[in-house]
Design a protein around this motif. Structure first.
Motif, PDB file in Angstrom:
ATOM      1  N   LYS A  51      22.959  50.168  15.331  1.00 24.06           N
ATOM      2  CA  LYS A  51      24.019  51.252  15.402  1.00 24.06           C
ATOM      3  C   LYS A  51      25.212  50.778  16.292  1.00 24.06           C
ATOM      4  CE  LYS A  51      24.528  55.855  17.449  1.00 24.06           C
ATOM      5  NZ  LYS A  51      23.555  57.082  18.023  1.00 24.06           N
ATOM      6  N   ALA A  52      26.311  51.065  15.931  1.00 25.44           N
ATOM      7  CA  ALA A  52      27.607  50.581  16.535  1.00 25.44           C
ATOM      8  C   ALA A  52      27.535  51.235  17.957  1.00 25.44           C
ATOM      9  CB  ALA A  52      28.947  50.660  15.877  1.00 25.44           C
ATOM     10  N   PRO A  53      28.295  50.692  18.796  1.00 26.53           N
ATOM     11  CA  PRO A  53      28.538  51.368  20.362  1.00 26.53           C
ATOM     12  C   PRO A  53      29.296  52.304  20.147  1.00 26.53           C
ATOM     13  CG  PRO A  53      29.080  48.822  20.534  1.00 26.53           C
ATOM     14  CD  PRO A  53      28.697  49.276  19.072  1.00 26.53           C
ATOM     15  N   THR A  54      29.282  53.513  21.131  1.00 28.02           N
ATOM     16  CA  THR A  54      29.989  54.548  21.025  1.00 28.02           C
ATOM     17  C   THR A  54      31.259  54.309  21.743  1.00 28.02           C
ATOM     18  OG1 THR A  54      29.053  55.419  23.057  1.00 28.02           O
ATOM     19  CG2 THR A  54      27.856  56.112  21.105  1.00 28.02           C
ATOM     20  N   ILE A  55      31.403  53.489  22.768  1.00 28.95           N
ATOM     21  CA  ILE A  55      32.747  52.993  23.109  1.00 28.95           C
ATOM     22  C   ILE A  55      33.388  51.972  22.440  1.00 28.95           C
ATOM     23  CG2 ILE A  55      32.111  53.717  25.480  1.00 28.95           C
ATOM     24  CD1 ILE A  55      31.479  51.096  26.238  1.00 28.95           C
ATOM     25  N   PRO A  56      34.720  52.144  22.050  1.00 29.08           N
ATOM     26  CA  PRO A  56      35.375  51.393  21.410  1.00 29.08           C
ATOM     27  C   PRO A  56      35.957  49.938  22.037  1.00 29.08           C
ATOM     28  CG  PRO A  56      37.007  53.076  21.960  1.00 29.08           C
ATOM     29  CD  PRO A  56      35.681  53.393  22.598  1.00 29.08           C
ATOM     30  N   GLN A  57      35.896  50.039  23.246  1.00 27.06           N
ATOM     31  CA  GLN A  57      36.404  48.730  23.874  1.00 27.06           C
ATOM     32  C   GLN A  57      35.782  48.482  25.257  1.00 27.06           C
ATOM     33  OE1 GLN A  57      40.636  48.772  25.727  1.00 27.06           O
ATOM     34  NE2 GLN A  57      40.922  46.993  24.077  1.00 27.06           N
ATOM     35  N   VAL A  58      35.676  47.503  25.484  1.00 25.49           N
ATOM     36  CA  VAL A  58      35.260  47.208  27.232  1.00 25.49           C
ATOM     37  C   VAL A  58      36.230  46.027  27.839  1.00 25.49           C
ATOM     38  CG1 VAL A  58      33.338  46.071  28.378  1.00 25.49           C
ATOM     39  CG2 VAL A  58      32.595  47.397  26.690  1.00 25.49           C
ATOM     40  N   VAL A  59      36.712  46.474  28.847  1.00 22.36           N
ATOM     41  CA  VAL A  59      37.692  45.502  29.411  1.00 22.36           C
ATOM     42  C   VAL A  59      37.016  45.186  30.700  1.00 22.36           C
ATOM     43  CG1 VAL A  59      39.839  45.360  30.446  1.00 22.36           C
ATOM     44  CG2 VAL A  59      39.559  46.818  28.456  1.00 22.36           C
ATOM     45  N   PHE A  60      36.849  43.801  31.003  1.00 26.14           N
ATOM     46  CA  PHE A  60      36.410  43.171  32.064  1.00 26.14           C
ATOM     47  C   PHE A  60      37.664  42.399  32.864  1.00 26.14           C
ATOM     48  CE2 PHE A  60      32.895  42.603  29.334  1.00 26.14           C
ATOM     49  CZ  PHE A  60      31.602  42.830  30.285  1.00 26.14           C
ATOM     50  N   ARG A  61      37.704  42.930  34.300  1.00 28.18           N
ATOM     51  CA  ARG A  61      38.700  42.521  35.158  1.00 28.18           C
ATOM     52  C   ARG A  61      38.122  41.840  36.292  1.00 28.18           C
ATOM     53  NH1 ARG A  61      41.472  47.639  33.920  1.00 28.18           N
ATOM     54  NH2 ARG A  61      43.125  47.207  32.471  1.00 28.18           N
ATOM     55  N   GLN A  62      38.706  40.565  36.720  1.00 28.66           N
ATOM     56  CA  GLN A  62      37.995  39.700  37.623  1.00 28.66           C
ATOM     57  C   GLN A  62      38.879  40.153  38.990  1.00 28.66           C
ATOM     58  OE1 GLN A  62      37.303  35.715  36.839  1.00 28.66           O
ATOM     59  NE2 GLN A  62      37.802  35.095  38.842  1.00 28.66           N
ATOM     60  N   VAL A  63      37.938  40.877  39.748  1.00 22.89           N
ATOM     61  CA  VAL A  63      38.358  41.344  40.975  1.00 22.89           C
ATOM     62  C   VAL A  63      37.401  40.826  42.124  1.00 22.89           C
ATOM     63  CG1 VAL A  63      38.961  43.247  42.496  1.00 22.89           C
ATOM     64  CG2 VAL A  63      39.341  43.378  39.783  1.00 22.89           C
ATOM     65  N   LYS A  64      37.885  39.812  42.881  1.00 21.58           N
ATOM     66  CA  LYS A  64      36.967  38.947  43.698  1.00 21.58           C
ATOM     67  C   LYS A  64      36.587  39.671  45.003  1.00 21.58           C
ATOM     68  CE  LYS A  64      36.725  34.973  46.656  1.00 21.58           C
ATOM     69  NZ  LYS A  64      36.583  35.444  47.762  1.00 21.58           N
ATOM     70  N   ASP A  65      37.310  40.728  45.413  1.00 23.37           N
ATOM     71  CA  ASP A  65      36.959  41.325  46.607  1.00 23.37           C
ATOM     72  C   ASP A  65      36.212  42.681  46.158  1.00 23.37           C
ATOM     73  OD1 ASP A  65      38.046  43.498  48.964  1.00 23.37           O
ATOM     74  OD2 ASP A  65      37.465  41.643  49.788  1.00 23.37           O
ATOM     75  N   ALA A  66      34.872  42.679  46.945  1.00 25.68           N
ATOM     76  CA  ALA A  66      34.045  43.969  46.806  1.00 25.68           C
ATOM     77  C   ALA A  66      34.867  45.391  47.337  1.00 25.68           C
ATOM     78  CB  ALA A  66      32.835  43.935  47.325  1.00 25.68           C
ATOM     79  N   VAL A  67      35.507  45.097  48.309  1.00 30.21           N
ATOM     80  CA  VAL A  67      36.235  46.242  48.741  1.00 30.21           C
ATOM     81  C   VAL A  67      37.390  46.977  47.599  1.00 30.21           C
ATOM     82  CG1 VAL A  67      37.892  47.123  50.587  1.00 30.21           C
ATOM     83  CG2 VAL A  67      35.896  45.843  51.373  1.00 30.21           C
ATOM     84  N   ALA A  68      38.126  46.010  47.283  1.00 28.09           N
ATOM     85  CA  ALA A  68      39.150  46.129  45.984  1.00 28.09           C
ATOM     86  C   ALA A  68      38.285  47.017  44.847  1.00 28.09           C
ATOM     87  CB  ALA A  68      39.777  44.928  45.571  1.00 28.09           C
ATOM     88  N   GLN A  69      37.163  46.303  44.480  1.00 27.40           N
ATOM     89  CA  GLN A  69      36.235  46.949  43.503  1.00 27.40           C
ATOM     90  C   GLN A  69      35.935  48.542  43.768  1.00 27.40           C
ATOM     91  OE1 GLN A  69      33.280  44.671  41.710  1.00 27.40           O
ATOM     92  NE2 GLN A  69      34.201  42.772  42.137  1.00 27.40           N
ATOM     93  N   ALA A  70      35.481  48.619  44.963  1.00 24.86           N
ATOM     94  CA  ALA A  70      35.233  50.089  45.148  1.00 24.86           C
ATOM     95  C   ALA A  70      36.514  51.003  45.303  1.00 24.86           C
ATOM     96  CB  ALA A  70      34.561  50.051  46.714  1.00 24.86           C
ATOM     97  N   GLN A  71      37.488  50.296  45.565  1.00 28.45           N
ATOM     98  CA  GLN A  71      38.712  51.180  45.716  1.00 28.45           C
ATOM     99  C   GLN A  71      39.133  51.633  44.329  1.00 28.45           C
ATOM    100  OE1 GLN A  71      41.220  48.945  48.116  1.00 28.45           O
ATOM    101  NE2 GLN A  71      40.751  49.851  49.803  1.00 28.45           N
ATOM    102  N   MET A  72      38.908  50.594  43.310  1.00 30.47           N
ATOM    103  CA  MET A  72      39.256  50.947  41.980  1.00 30.47           C
ATOM    104  C   MET A  72      38.268  52.043  41.451  1.00 30.47           C
ATOM    105  SD  MET A  72      39.909  47.061  40.676  1.00 30.47           S
ATOM    106  CE  MET A  72      40.397  47.330  39.003  1.00 30.47           C
ATOM    107  N   LEU A  73      36.890  51.812  41.783  1.00 29.87           N
ATOM    108  CA  LEU A  73      36.177  52.897  41.301  1.00 29.87           C
ATOM    109  C   LEU A  73      36.552  54.405  41.839  1.00 29.87           C
ATOM    110  CD1 LEU A  73      32.454  51.424  41.894  1.00 29.87           C
ATOM    111  CD2 LEU A  73      33.424  52.121  39.897  1.00 29.87           C
ATOM    112  N   GLN A  74      37.109  54.193  43.185  1.00 31.56           N
ATOM    113  CA  GLN A  74      37.264  55.877  43.723  1.00 31.56           C
ATOM    114  C   GLN A  74      38.463  56.134  43.028  1.00 31.56           C
ATOM    115  OE1 GLN A  74      36.785  54.376  47.709  1.00 31.56           O
ATOM    116  NE2 GLN A  74      35.433  55.906  48.162  1.00 31.56           N
TER     117      GLN A  74
END
Length: 354
Positions: A51-74
């Motif tokens: 069964k094909a995935p339901t989401i059409p696209q996945v984008v991985f971005r390389q963000v080294k800093d964990a704090v920056a990743q948390a801010q992007m989530l928020q």
């Protein structure tokens, strides 16, 4: 496109550049685009045999800093963050971000290369033991992941066949000094360290290597730190080799054979080459490969003992010296469903919905 599958492939295969911009497989997603050290885009494979995935696209971005990743989530700039550490996870408390913490099969390790061109002293078994016991693993785990990880003695994941119940090397700087003095280098020496400039499984490699640098300085070993992009690290590791480095590993499937293949130091294996086995053949193991074959052919209970023995031999070689098996922190938007940890791939993308 230059791909080879015979014995000459290691030297003559020229397909890598093609694979960096094309997919050749039958998985749920295919490659759309790739920018090294920046971004990877996958698109849904509409011809996927399941069964094909339901989401059409996945984008991985390389963000080294964990704090920056948390801010992007928020802020909504990211839906899932895979490299949040325990301390940064605390900053997400009270927000709508979902945070789950689970033990992982991943681990971070340092590696020594007795055959490295840049070695200033001979990295004998005694010197390798001194380096290992000069590192305070407990404080390193506290320092890098806030205690959210487990000590690991051999390069087999905790929970895998043969991976448990190995003795963790005790921190003993006085004994390390004795070993170095007996080797005639009690006055100290310098180790060059090239490692990937990355944050992996919540472990900031630069912070970890600074901690190791401080520990080794206490026994007279000066570590010169050189963080580099991963591609440059791989070139150095496979070229003149690296006296002291740091790397990471995650399973491709639930089974121990892959670890003996990579870390068992059999002639021609990945780390036999990277550790400079061609220059220092004393590091080559003739036993781990035999144990692997026996374990693959044995009933489960007997195989467990054989995998354990292979793990003991890899630990005693002190070429691959595991530091920590970090707990995995899965942090994601509440609108994203199906996020779970898997031994095969960390995150099964095809199961994710929104």
């Amino acid at each position: 496109n230059g791909a080879l599958s015979d014995a000459t492939a290691v030297d003559k295969d020229t397909s890598e550049n093609w694979f960096l911009s094309n997919s050749a497989g039958s998985g749920p997603f295919v490659l759309e685009s790739y920018e090294p050290n920046s971004e990877l885009r996958l698109k849904r494979n509409d011809n996927y045999w399941r069964k094909a995935p339901t989401i059409p696209q996945v984008v991985f971005r390389q963000v080294k800093d964990a704090v920056a990743q948390a801010q992007m989530l928020q802020s909504g700039a990211a839906d899932i963050a895979m490299q949040i550490d325990a301390e940064t996870a605390k900053t997400l408390e009270g927000s709508n971000v979902v945070v789950d913490k689970v033990p992982s099969y991943n681990f971070v390790y340092i590696a020594l290369s007795p055959g490295a061109k840049a070695n200033t002293v001979k990295l004998t078994p005694e010197v390798r033991e001194a380096i290992s016991i000069a590192i305070d693993r407990t404080s390193l785990i506290d320092f890098t992941v806030g205690g959210a990880g487990r000590a690991i003695a051999t390069p087999i994941p905790l929970g895998f066949p043969g991976g448990d119940n190995h003795e963790i090397p005790a921190y003993n700087p006085d004994r390390a000094k004795e070993l170095l003095a007996a080797a005639g280098i009690g006055d100290g020496f310098t180790l060059k360290s090239i490692y990937p400039d990355m944050n992996v499984y919540g472990v900031d490699f630069s912070l970890m290597m600074q901690k190791i640098q401080q520990d080794l300085a206490k026994v007279g070993i000066t570590v010169e730190l050189s963080p580099v992009p991963f591609a440059n690290w791989r070139e150095a590791a496979n070229g003149d080799h690296i006296p002291l480095t740091a790397v990471f590993f995650a399973p491709d499937f639930f089974g121990t054979s892959q670890y003996v293949d990579v870390f068992g130091l059999s002639e021609g294996s990945v780390w036999a080459k990277r550790a400079g086995g061609a220059t220092d053949p004393s590091i080559i193991s003739t036993e781990t490969g035999k144990l692997r074959e026996q374990a693959l052919a044995a009933p489960a209970e007997e195989a467990e003992k054989l995998w354990f023995e292979a793990g003991e031999q890899m630990a005693k070689a002190r070429i691959i010296i595991p530091m920590v098996s970090p707990d995995l922190i899965l942090a994601h938007s509440p609108t994203v469903k199906g996020v779970r940890y898997s031994a095969c791939c960390n995150l099964p993308l095809a199961e994710i919905t929104n």
